[in-house]
Every structure is written in structure tokens, then in C-alpha cells.
Design an enzyme around this catalytic site. Structure first.
Site, mmCIF file in Angstrom:
data_model
loop_
_atom_site.group_PDB
_atom_site.id
_atom_site.type_symbol
_atom_site.label_atom_id
_atom_site.label_comp_id
_atom_site.label_asym_id
_atom_site.label_seq_id
_atom_site.Cartn_x
_atom_site.Cartn_y
_atom_site.Cartn_z
ATOM 1 C CG ASP A 1 -0.410 0.082 2.641
ATOM 2 O OD1 ASP A 1 1.005 0.281 2.476
ATOM 3 O OD2 ASP A 1 -0.899 -0.303 3.551
ATOM 4 C CG ASP B 1 -5.604 -5.694 1.916
ATOM 5 O OD1 ASP B 1 -6.115 -4.822 1.053
ATOM 6 O OD2 ASP B 1 -5.482 -5.227 3.270
#
Lengths: 377, 377
Positions: free
Chosen positions: B92, B271
């Protein structure tokens, strides 16, 4: 059905290397047994423990009888299935934990009444019950029930305690013999030499056990705080009186230099929580001594824990993963335990080879810089 | 050099199954990505994570930039080597953690100044720095830097935030393009659709990202406390505007019924820390719902967590090892995490097959008893 059998392969001085054959697999000696206290080597999956080279695990009668209970484990298919470890398991008899963990112990000729350290529940262990529990667990190597006296103690106190332990050893052997043939097939019962650091008592204890007759002989009541020298002297006064043809097990020893010193004096088997416990705390034993992996100096160090070591941790991870604070915290638990157990069996692999090639003296000098060590032997 | 490429294999309604090809290996979709926050999926060895069927892990830019630092990871050979995971990693951009973890944030057009949640140290993240960090880590799928506004918020607030995120998406794409050809080869950059639960803003955001052009498209700003219905409605307002030929990723979603509902609406990747975190706490997700394995009723239960499941935990361990107090504590951490991750990818394997065979509707009914679920779609 395969039998329990010790095969001596080579000797180098008093040191020996061999194989203990059991129906559940071979145990290469000298052997280190990781401790799976409560049916698990903490924070490790069985597969990872096996990958470190461990041939056998140790389970604790005291812990398992309290939780989840030996009868429950038996109902669920036995300890091997319960902990997903198909290879050999040695169980202790609970005697040591009764003394070190429980409260309000009351020792009689019959056995020991004590309170559970978990909930204060009243419990009882005797030679008969300890052997029954080990049978319910399905243990491959079952230890006699003994008394582990608190130290320091006088010669008279230790003599009295040792004598009780020898009577209990006799009852343990009888209880072991009362298993069905099917249960007993390929299983072993080990006696435990007691007698503190008194050579005369150790000799009498060894003779008493040989009189009863066991599949292997352990040395108990050491590694309880005495100096290394006293431990080694006691081994020298004990081991020569044990049968040459059967395995010898020094209980509760796991520091690398203690292991090497005991191997030099004829010991074949070891167990200790030290490697796994210190591993979880970020300490690693190496040939260069103990390393604290939380130390900042490891943060950028790409070197494996032990140069040339092929254990899973040294192969897969570099130092920094073990050291970067938060980053290391989780991996450290897994990785350094792998390393600890890996280094110890790896050291044993080396040891076994050195003994087989009659070059143990040089190996010890190389490995431990052990000049003093060698002079002591 | 192999390219990053999404291959669509089959559709069933809006649901799709396919393969993302990357130089580090294939990712079968729908895919769940376990979260290795600080370079480790907590308490699990990489090999165990892989054995659950995971094709890709997620790493956190925010955590890794603070400790051990992106430059240090790069010096030590990159994140794949550092965590011993040779397969694909998605990182991320740190935007979400900056908002959820750090203190004293100051947002400007340039980026975000914030204080580390660890030691209060002043830090700065911008689109350029976030992409640089992901490049230093060696990430295979790099996410644009975005602002994640606190909710609830007005249309005007979300519009302003979304517009800033779209400008940052443009700068992120440019920064991604400034990697050397060698660095960029086979790596992907994903845009992130923002816009809260406002359909008009989601549409504008999707259009803005397509204008820039990305290798894949994520839906951000959901699973932050809104009702499941609102999440599903927002997906229905967003997904149809994303390119059919590229992967779609719903960020931060890990509950099985959320995953299924999102797959039904065209999402390919997920996720979440939920499976591993709840696993460590003894909770297991199964087709029968969430089970609390600390519950006494599991103490004598030999059944695997999920009947018929072939994941390592269900294959190797029975219920009791997860439940017997002390006994279960250590294994539970490992075993139920294995199970969590195993059940989720296993569910995905089923899902993928159901999509490929155009029988997803029946699968959902069987699996979730999902009459209501299906009516909603």
C-alpha cells in the site's frame, strides 16, 4: 513389531555416537530433545521442529495430566496424534515439576499429594499413576517416578530421598511391565540415578537401578544450580557405573558447553527448555557464544546467525529480520527458535561425526576454544 | 522479462476468475492477500503462509518506512529477500495508516506531515516519496498515494478529498514512471477510486483514474465502518466504470461474506488483517460462521475446523489442540492462523471453480445459505 534397541556405532574416549532404534523412528545420538511442554514446542509447528533435525521430543507428564488430562489425550488418539508429531516422544514422570511448580506437597511412601499450580486442585502422583499417565499419552520412552529433593541438602537428606526414589523406581518398573504386550511393544522404561553430588550415593543409586534393570539410564538431580565443575565431577562418578550397551540421558541440560562436556563424559541424550525459551526472547547460541539479537548492532548485519550453518533460520533469514524492533518481534519468535534448535542438532551432527572419526578432542578445541575444557577431562 | 498481465479466464454474471501473471509468479483471482504488516505475517513462517494457498502478500509502506526503514530494506536486498517470500508482494502507499495511526497530521497539496506513532518522530509522505519507498522495497504492485478522509463526512468534504487524491494519483503515476526500465519491468501501478459512498464522486474518480491509466484499479475508502449494504451499493456504482480487462481490488476487506458479495460485484483481489488477527485470538471463520475455539465445547471435539477442508490446520490438527487452555495457546496462534488463511484461499479456490463453471449462484446459496444475499444482488 520393531523393538527398542540401542546401537553403538563408535566411541572416542568416553564419548559415544549411536542410534536408538524405535518403532516410531531412529534417534541419532548424541541427541537433543526439544521440549514440547504442553503438547507443543511453543510458537513452532511440528514440521519446523523436525526441519531443525530433531529426532525426538520431550513431553511433560505434570503439565499434560493437569491440562488437558491424560485420559482426554488418550481418548483423542494419544499424544503423537494430538501434537501431530509421529516420531518418538519421551515423557518425564512429573517428579521434577511437582517439586518446582506445585504448592503444598506432601510426600509419603505411597507418592506425592500436591496442589495444581493452575487452579489449586488437589492431585496425586505415585509411581503407578505416573506410569499410567505415560502409557495413556502413548510415550515411547517412559521415565520412572522419582523424588527431586531441594538443594542444598545434607548427605543424610539426599540419601533418604535417593533411597525412596529407588523404591519408587522398582514400583515404576513393575507398573511399566503391567501394560499389555501390545501397549508395551517397542516402548522403553528408563531409570533415573539420584544422589546429589555425592559420589557414594550416585554409585549406590546406579547399582540399585541396574539390579532392577532398565532400557536406558538417566542422570537426574543435576543442572539445578550447581557449578559446571560439580556437574561434570558427578557425571564422572556416575556414568562409568552405567551399562555400556544402553543409552544414557542427562536430564535438563541444554547449554552447548554443558552438552559438550557431558558428551565427553559418556552422555547420549539431553533435553532442556533453554534453547526454545531463550530463542523466543531473542537470544541465539552460536559457536561464538550467546548473541542478543535485539542489540542494535545486528540491525544492518546480513550475516546468518552461524556462518556455514545449514539450519532453516540461517539459510532463510539474515540478522536484521530478527532485530528491527516490531519487525523482528514476530519473526524472532519463530526464527531464533528454529536457529536455536537448528544449531543444537547441527552441533550434534558435527559432534556425532567427530566421535565417529575419533577427532573429538580437536573438534572441542576448534568449537569451544576449549583448552581448559580439555584439561578438565 | 515477463510482463505484468491480467488474463480473464471466465465470468459468471459480474463475477470473474482469472490469473495475474507477474515475473515473480501467478496470482489466481479472486485472490486474498494475507497482510505481512512489518515484513512478517505475524507468528507464521513464510512457508506456512504459502502452504495455505496464498499467491501474494501485502506489505505496509507506513510500517516499513518507520521500521526498519525503506533504505535499509533496499540495502539488505529488498523486501522479498528480507521476509523470505519470493512470490509477488503488493504494497500500500501508507495513506491509510497515516490517517489511522499517526498523530498531528498536516495535509497540504504537497503531501502529509505526520508524527510516527512509535516515537513521535516527524515524517513526511507525498506521492513521490510513497512511490520511492515502494520502489526501494521492490514491490510488485505499487499503490498510488491517496488521502483517506475520516468518516462521516459531507459530500463537499469527500469531493475535496477525492479531488486531491486524483491529483496525487497523477503525480504517483509519474513517479512510478520515473523508475529505471530495469526496476519497472514487470511491476504494476494501481490507482485507487475514492469518493465515499457517493455514486457521483465514485464515477468521477473512476473516470479521472482511467484518464491517467493504470495497470489495475482499487476501490478505497470502504470497509471503514459503513453497513455492508452501503459497501455493496458503492461497489455497484463503481465497478461497472472500471476497465473490464484489468484487475480490481477492494482494499481492507476480509470477512468471508463481504468477499463473496464483492466477488459477485466484479472484484478480483482482497486484503485484510482480520483473518490472521482473529486467528491469533482463537477465532476461526468457517462455512458455519465464526467459531470461538476457546469455548469449552471444543475441548473434546475431534472434528477439523471445516469438514472436508484440505488446509494444513484442518488436515493436521483436531479441535482440542486449539482449545485446551495453556495447551492451545501456542498452537492456536499458529494453527488457527493457518486455518484462517487456509479457509479463505480454499473458499477462493471453490469460488474460482464456481465462476469458471457458471454456477456461482448455487455456490453462494450452498455456502452462505445466501437467499437474502442473492436477492440483494
Amino acid at each position: 513389531m520393531k523393538e527398542f534397541r540401542f546401537e553403538l556405532l563408535a566411541s572416542d574416549g568416553a564419548a559415544r555416537t549411536g542410534v536408538i532404534h524405535t518403532p516410531r523412528g531412529d534417534i541419532r545420538t548424541p541427541a537433543f530433545m526439544p521440549v514440547g511442554t504442553a503438547a507443543t514446542v511453543k510458537a513452532m509447528l511440528p514440521q519446523s521442529v523436525r526441519e531443525t533435525g530433531a529426532d525426538i521430543l520431550l513431553g511433560n507428564t505434570y503439565h499434560l495430566m493437569l491440562r488437558p488430562g491424560a485420559e482426554r489425550v488418550a481418548r483423542l488418539g494419544g499424544l503423537h496424534k494430538f501434537m501431530d508429531w509421529p516420531r518418538p516422544i519421551l515423557t518425564d514422570s512429573g517428579g521434577f515439576q511437582v517439586m518446582s511448580l506445585s504448592a503444598l506437597r506432601k510426600i509419603s511412601e505411597e507418592g506425592v499429594k500436591f496442589q495444581s499450580h493452575i487452579d489449586g486442585h488437589a492431585e496425586f502422583l505415585s509411581p503407578e499413576r505416573a506410569m499410567q499417565i505415560q502409557r495413556l499419552l502413548g510415550s515411547d520412552i517412559q521415565m520412572v517416578f522419582d523424588e527431586c529433593p531441594a538443594l542444598p541438602a545434607t548427605h543424610a537428606q539426599i540419601e533418604k530421598s535417593m533411597s525412596l526414589s529407588m523404591r519408587w523406581a522398582g514400583r515404576s518398573k513393575i507398573a511399566f511391565g503391567e501394560q499389555s504386550d501390545e501397549e508395551r511393544a517397542g516402548r522403553a522404561c528408563f531409570g533415573i540415578v539420584q544422589g546429589g553430588t555425592f559420589a557414594d550415593l550416585r554409585l549406590r543409586s546406579a547399582e540399585a537401578l541396574k539390579e532392577i534393570g532398565f532400557d536406558g539410564y538417566a542422570v537426574g538431580g543435576l543442572a539445578v544450580g550447581e557449578a559446571q565443575g560439580a556437574m561434570f565431577e558427578t557425571l564422572e562418578a556416575t556414568v562409568p557405573h552405567l551399562p555400556h550397551t544402553q543409552p544414557r540421558y542427562l536430564m535438563g541440560v541444554g547449554k552447548p558447553d554443558d552438552i559438550v562436556g557431558a558428551v565427553l563424559r559418556g552422555i547420549d541424550m539431553f533435553d532442556c527448555v533453554l534453547p526454545t525459551r531463550s530463542g523466543r526472547n531473542g537470544q541465539a547460541f552460536t559457536a561464538q557464544g550467546a548473541l542478543n539479537l535485539k542489540n542494535a548492532r545486528f540491525a544492518d548485519d546480513e550475516a546468518p546467525l552461524e556462518a556455514g550453518c545449514g539450519c532453516p533460520a540461517c539459510r532463510q533469514f539474515s540478522g536484521p529480520i530478527c532485530t528491527c524492533g516490531e519487525i523482528g518481534r514476530n519473526h524472532r519468535r519463530n526464527v531464533t527458535e528454529l536457529a536455536q534448535l537448528g544449531l543444537l542438532p547441527a552441533a550434534h551432527g558435527d559432534l556425532r561425526q567427530a566421535i565417529a572419526q575419533s577427532r573429538l578432542t580437536d573438534w572441542v578445541k576448534d568449537r569451544l576454544g576449549g583448552a581448559q575444557e580439555m584439561e578438565d577431562v
